[in-house]
Each structure stands twice: as C-alpha cells, then as structure tokens.
Design a protein around this motif. Structure first.
Motif, short mmCIF file in Angstrom:
data_model
loop_
_atom_site.label_atom_id
_atom_site.label_comp_id
_atom_site.label_asym_id
_atom_site.label_seq_id
_atom_site.Cartn_x
_atom_site.Cartn_y
_atom_site.Cartn_z
N GLY A 32 0.81 -1.22 0.00
CA GLY A 32 0.00 0.00 0.00
C GLY A 32 0.84 1.26 0.00
N LEU A 33 1.93 1.23 0.75
CA LEU A 33 2.82 2.38 0.80
C LEU A 33 3.50 2.61 -0.55
CD1 LEU A 33 4.10 4.56 2.60
CD2 LEU A 33 5.91 2.93 3.10
N LEU A 34 3.98 1.53 -1.17
CA LEU A 34 4.62 1.67 -2.48
C LEU A 34 3.64 2.16 -3.54
CD1 LEU A 34 6.85 -1.53 -2.50
CD2 LEU A 34 7.58 0.84 -2.21
N ILE A 35 2.46 1.63 -3.55
CA ILE A 35 1.47 2.06 -4.54
C ILE A 35 1.01 3.48 -4.24
CG2 ILE A 35 -0.86 1.63 -5.40
CD1 ILE A 35 -0.24 -1.33 -5.17
N GLY A 36 0.93 3.84 -2.97
CA GLY A 36 0.58 5.21 -2.61
C GLY A 36 1.63 6.20 -3.10
N MET A 37 2.90 5.83 -2.98
CA MET A 37 3.96 6.71 -3.49
C MET A 37 3.89 6.81 -5.02
SD MET A 37 7.08 5.76 -0.82
CE MET A 37 8.07 5.18 -2.10
N LEU A 38 3.60 5.69 -5.67
CA LEU A 38 3.45 5.70 -7.12
C LEU A 38 2.27 6.57 -7.55
CD1 LEU A 38 4.36 4.44 -9.87
CD2 LEU A 38 2.59 2.73 -9.48
N GLN A 39 1.18 6.47 -6.81
CA GLN A 39 0.01 7.29 -7.13
C GLN A 39 0.29 8.77 -6.89
OE1 GLN A 39 -3.10 5.52 -4.73
NE2 GLN A 39 -4.03 4.61 -6.55
N ALA A 40 1.05 9.07 -5.85
CA ALA A 40 1.38 10.47 -5.58
C ALA A 40 2.29 11.02 -6.65
CB ALA A 40 2.04 10.59 -4.21
N ALA A 41 3.22 10.19 -7.14
CA ALA A 41 4.15 10.65 -8.17
C ALA A 41 3.45 10.84 -9.52
CB ALA A 41 5.30 9.67 -8.31
N THR A 42 2.50 9.98 -9.82
CA THR A 42 1.83 10.06 -11.13
C THR A 42 0.49 10.78 -11.06
OG1 THR A 42 0.77 7.91 -10.78
CG2 THR A 42 2.90 7.93 -11.89
N GLN A 43 0.06 11.15 -9.88
CA GLN A 43 -1.22 11.83 -9.65
C GLN A 43 -2.41 11.02 -10.16
OE1 GLN A 43 -0.95 15.83 -11.11
NE2 GLN A 43 0.52 16.43 -9.56
N ILE A 44 -2.32 9.71 -10.04
CA ILE A 44 -3.45 8.84 -10.37
C ILE A 44 -4.16 8.52 -9.06
CG2 ILE A 44 -4.14 6.59 -11.26
CD1 ILE A 44 -1.62 6.60 -12.97
N ASN A 45 -5.39 8.95 -8.94
CA ASN A 45 -6.15 8.71 -7.71
C ASN A 45 -7.26 7.70 -7.98
OD1 ASN A 45 -4.72 10.31 -6.00
ND2 ASN A 45 -5.92 12.15 -6.46
N GLU A 46 -6.90 6.47 -8.13
CA GLU A 46 -7.86 5.40 -8.36
C GLU A 46 -7.81 4.47 -7.15
OE1 GLU A 46 -10.82 3.29 -9.85
OE2 GLU A 46 -10.07 5.12 -10.79
N MET A 47 -8.92 4.33 -6.44
CA MET A 47 -8.94 3.53 -5.22
C MET A 47 -8.77 2.04 -5.51
SD MET A 47 -9.03 5.66 -2.82
CE MET A 47 -9.26 4.52 -1.49
N THR A 48 -9.27 1.57 -6.64
CA THR A 48 -9.17 0.14 -6.93
C THR A 48 -7.75 -0.26 -7.32
OG1 THR A 48 -9.81 0.54 -9.23
CG2 THR A 48 -11.55 -0.01 -7.66
N LEU A 49 -6.91 0.71 -7.64
CA LEU A 49 -5.53 0.42 -8.01
C LEU A 49 -4.74 -0.18 -6.84
CD1 LEU A 49 -3.42 0.64 -10.26
CD2 LEU A 49 -2.85 2.90 -9.39
N THR A 50 -5.10 0.19 -5.63
CA THR A 50 -4.39 -0.36 -4.47
C THR A 50 -4.95 -1.70 -4.01
OG1 THR A 50 -5.81 0.81 -2.91
CG2 THR A 50 -3.81 1.94 -3.63
N PHE A 51 -6.20 -1.94 -4.29
CA PHE A 51 -6.86 -3.13 -3.75
C PHE A 51 -6.33 -4.42 -4.37
CE2 PHE A 51 -10.36 -6.22 -3.77
CZ PHE A 51 -10.50 -6.38 -2.41
N VAL A 52 -6.23 -4.49 -5.68
CA VAL A 52 -5.85 -5.73 -6.35
C VAL A 52 -4.41 -6.15 -6.02
CG1 VAL A 52 -5.55 -6.83 -8.60
CG2 VAL A 52 -7.56 -5.42 -8.17
#
Length: 89
Positions: A32-52
């Motif tokens: 979750g932390l790694l994907i959160g950092m990736l989302q912050a860097a790319t500004q993609i705010n998709e909640m399902t991206l972290t779940f799978v």
C-alpha cells in the motif's frame, strides 16, 4: 483457575494473534505504501488500483507463510488443550 492463569492465557493468545497477523498486515502495508507513493508521483487517484495488488500480495504471503502460521496456531491450541487438566485441578 486463578486470575493470573487467565491473564497468562490471554497474553499468550494476544501474542499468537499478533504473530499470525503480522506477516499479512505488514505485506499489505508495504504494498500500500509503495502504490501510494506511485500514485502520488503520477497523480493517479484510483482507489481500486491499491486493492488488487494488496490482495495478490496477501494471497502470496498466505500461500508461502501459511504452513508456518498454521503450525504456530496448532502448537498454541495443542498446548492449551493439553493444559486443561492442570487448569481445572
């Protein structure tokens, strides 16, 4: 059965619970932390991206650590059941 015995069993239960939950929770936390950092860097705010990915990593950790976790749980349960006569008498 004395209050000290009950407290000791309760403490052991909490320790076993923490040992069983730690690998699953820590792996989900790291992913979750790694994907959160990736989302912050790319500004993609998709909640399902972290779940799978979290679900897949937790499944993999459970697959590989499952036998050890089961052995821990069975060991605790067997010790608890074998100690019943001592607890009663």
């Amino acid at each position: 059965m004395t209050p000290e015995t009950v407290m000791e069993i309760g403490v052991q239960t909490m320790e076993v619970t923490a040992l069983l939950a730690a690998p699953l929770l820590l792996s989900a936390l790291v992913v979750g932390l790694l994907i959160g950092m990736l989302q912050a860097a790319t500004q993609i705010n998709e909640m399902t991206l972290t779940f799978v990915p979290k679900l897949m990593v937790v499944a993999l950790v459970l697959l590989f650590a499952g036998p050890a976790l089961l052995e821990t749980l069975l060991g605790f349960t067997i010790r608890l059941l074998e100690g019943i006569p001592e607890l009663i008498g």
